[in-house]
Design a protein around this motif. Structure first.
Motif, PDB file in Angstrom:
ATOM      1  N   ASN A 246      34.567 -56.360  35.129  1.00 17.53           N
ATOM      2  CA  ASN A 246      34.031 -55.449  36.140  1.00 17.53           C
ATOM      3  C   ASN A 246      32.646 -55.854  36.631  1.00 17.53           C
ATOM      4  N   SER A 247      32.402 -57.163  36.696  1.00 16.79           N
ATOM      5  CA  SER A 247      31.114 -57.624  37.198  1.00 16.79           C
ATOM      6  C   SER A 247      30.945 -57.195  38.650  1.00 16.79           C
ATOM      7  N   LEU A 248      29.690 -56.956  39.025  1.00 19.27           N
ATOM      8  CA  LEU A 248      29.380 -56.388  40.333  1.00 19.27           C
ATOM      9  C   LEU A 248      29.335 -57.482  41.401  1.00 19.27           C
TER      10      LEU A 248
ATOM     11  N   GLY B 191      25.178 -53.794  34.806  1.00 24.58           N
ATOM     12  CA  GLY B 191      26.074 -52.762  34.282  1.00 24.58           C
ATOM     13  C   GLY B 191      25.314 -51.724  33.499  1.00 24.58           C
TER      14      GLY B 191
ATOM     15  N   CYS C 174      22.433 -54.277  45.728  1.00 27.50           N
ATOM     16  CA  CYS C 174      22.534 -53.634  44.416  1.00 27.50           C
ATOM     17  C   CYS C 174      21.520 -52.494  44.293  1.00 27.50           C
TER      18      CYS C 174
ATOM     19  N   HIS D  94      25.992 -58.602  37.294  1.00 28.33           N
ATOM     20  CA  HIS D  94      26.345 -59.347  38.497  1.00 28.33           C
ATOM     21  C   HIS D  94      27.366 -60.439  38.173  1.00 28.33           C
TER      22      HIS D  94
ATOM     23  N   LEU E 196      23.521 -49.603  35.984  1.00 23.22           N
ATOM     24  CA  LEU E 196      24.383 -48.571  36.553  1.00 23.22           C
ATOM     25  C   LEU E 196      24.450 -47.355  35.633  1.00 23.22           C
TER      26      LEU E 196
ATOM     27  N   LEU F  38      35.855 -48.749  38.097  1.00 30.18           N
ATOM     28  CA  LEU F  38      35.618 -50.155  38.411  1.00 30.18           C
ATOM     29  C   LEU F  38      36.843 -50.942  37.982  1.00 30.18           C
TER      30      LEU F  38
ATOM     31  N   CYS G  81      30.958 -52.908  32.374  1.00 30.67           N
ATOM     32  CA  CYS G  81      30.474 -53.765  33.447  1.00 30.67           C
ATOM     33  C   CYS G  81      29.552 -54.832  32.887  1.00 30.67           C
TER      34      CYS G  81
ATOM     35  N   MET H 183      32.867 -55.611  45.031  1.00 31.28           N
ATOM     36  CA  MET H 183      32.845 -54.436  44.159  1.00 31.28           C
ATOM     37  C   MET H 183      31.750 -53.462  44.588  1.00 31.28           C
ATOM     38  N   MET H 184      30.550 -53.987  44.844  1.00 31.03           N
ATOM     39  CA  MET H 184      29.447 -53.114  45.244  1.00 31.03           C
ATOM     40  C   MET H 184      29.716 -52.457  46.599  1.00 31.03           C
TER      41      MET H 184
END
Length: 269
Positions: free
Chosen positions: A35-37, A122, A96, A75, A125, A28, A72, A41-42
């Motif tokens: 590294n927020s989603l 995060g 997500c 969001h 994940l 990421l 992470c 990124m997703m």
């Protein structure tokens, strides 16, 4: 922790490297945003997982790591608030959820390599990965309750990894758990010194990659299918899986190699 040494920082939200044959490390790469989603990124991570799934036996194990100071942060709340509305929120959480399910459904085992903080999505994940290796300085949280937004989607993965009371404690308090505590409750498998984190995750990946890729694929799929079945149904299903597995060439080779006291030569069939 900095990016892995075999990666060169660039503008890509996810970096891909192959530290060993058959092993892919996805990193990421939004370090300034922890590294927020984000949607980008997703989307990038989903594309990498889809490509790995299509690669079949050429990829045997996947490691998900991160660049910058943390794993992470969940969001991207700035992006979320910039795009308000029911349809936008539904699309975000649907994306997500599909991403997390893709990690579980991937034929190859996925190892989370965690440093810094893994919070909210995060942490989700990490819980969605098959295995997790954490730095001794890593911390984990589902802190949505602190900002008026219960971590309902992270709850799905979390509650399938730790006991109900431990999950509820994390969800209701939002407290940060140190890595050692995360290991105690089953959220991560191993805790190692931060300086050796990448090596520890890679060593675990190499160990798994040495197994029959067909057998590992069969086992991962069967594990997730049986885990929520009633006991008798789970045994019936697992018995059918073992029968099919026994008929595979790799099972014949593995048993013969054990009897003959030699290393097996896997064919992936």
């Amino acid at each position: 922790m900095s990016a892995a040494p075999d990666l060169k920082p660039n503008d890509q939200p996810v970096l891909r490297a192959q530290p060993e044959a058959g092993i892919v490390r996805l990193t990421l790469n939004r370090p300034k945003a922890y590294n927020s989603l984000s949607v980008g990124m997703m989307t990038a991570l989903q594309a990498e997982l889809d490509a790995i799934k299509a690669a079949r036996d050429s990829v045997k194990v996947v490691i998900i790591a991160a660049s910058g100071p943390g794993f992470c942060a969940g969001h991207d709340l700035k992006e979320v608030r910039a795009n308000p509305g029911r349809q936008q929120y539904e699309a975000l959480f649907r994306q997500c959820s599909m991403l997390m399910q893709s990690v579980v459904a991937l034929p190859q085992p996925v190892i989370a390599q965690v440093h810094g903080v893994a919070s909210a999505a995060g942490c989700q994940l990490v819980a969605s990965c098959d295995l997790a290796v954490a730095a001794d300085t890593a911390r984990f949280a589902t802190p949505g309750v602190n900002i008026g937004l219960f971590c309902s989607t992270p709850m799905v993965a979390l509650s399938r990894n730790v006991s109900r009371k431990h999950a509820m404690e994390m969800l209701l308090t939002g407290d940060l758990l140190p890595a050692a505590r995360a290991a105690e409750i089953g959220l991560v498998n191993r805790v190692v010194p931060e300086a050796g984190l990448a090596d520890a995750a890679l060593a675990l990946a190499i160990q798994i990659a040495a197994k029959s890729p067909l057998t590992v694929k069969i086992g991962k799929e069967a594990f997730y299918r049986q885990v929520d079945m009633p006991l008798a149904q789970a045994y019936d299903y697992a018995s059918r899986v073992m029968t099919e597995n026994m008929l595979a060439r790799d099972a014949e080779e593995g048993i013969d190699a054990f009897i003959e006291k030699r290393d097996p030569k896997w064919e992936g069939r």
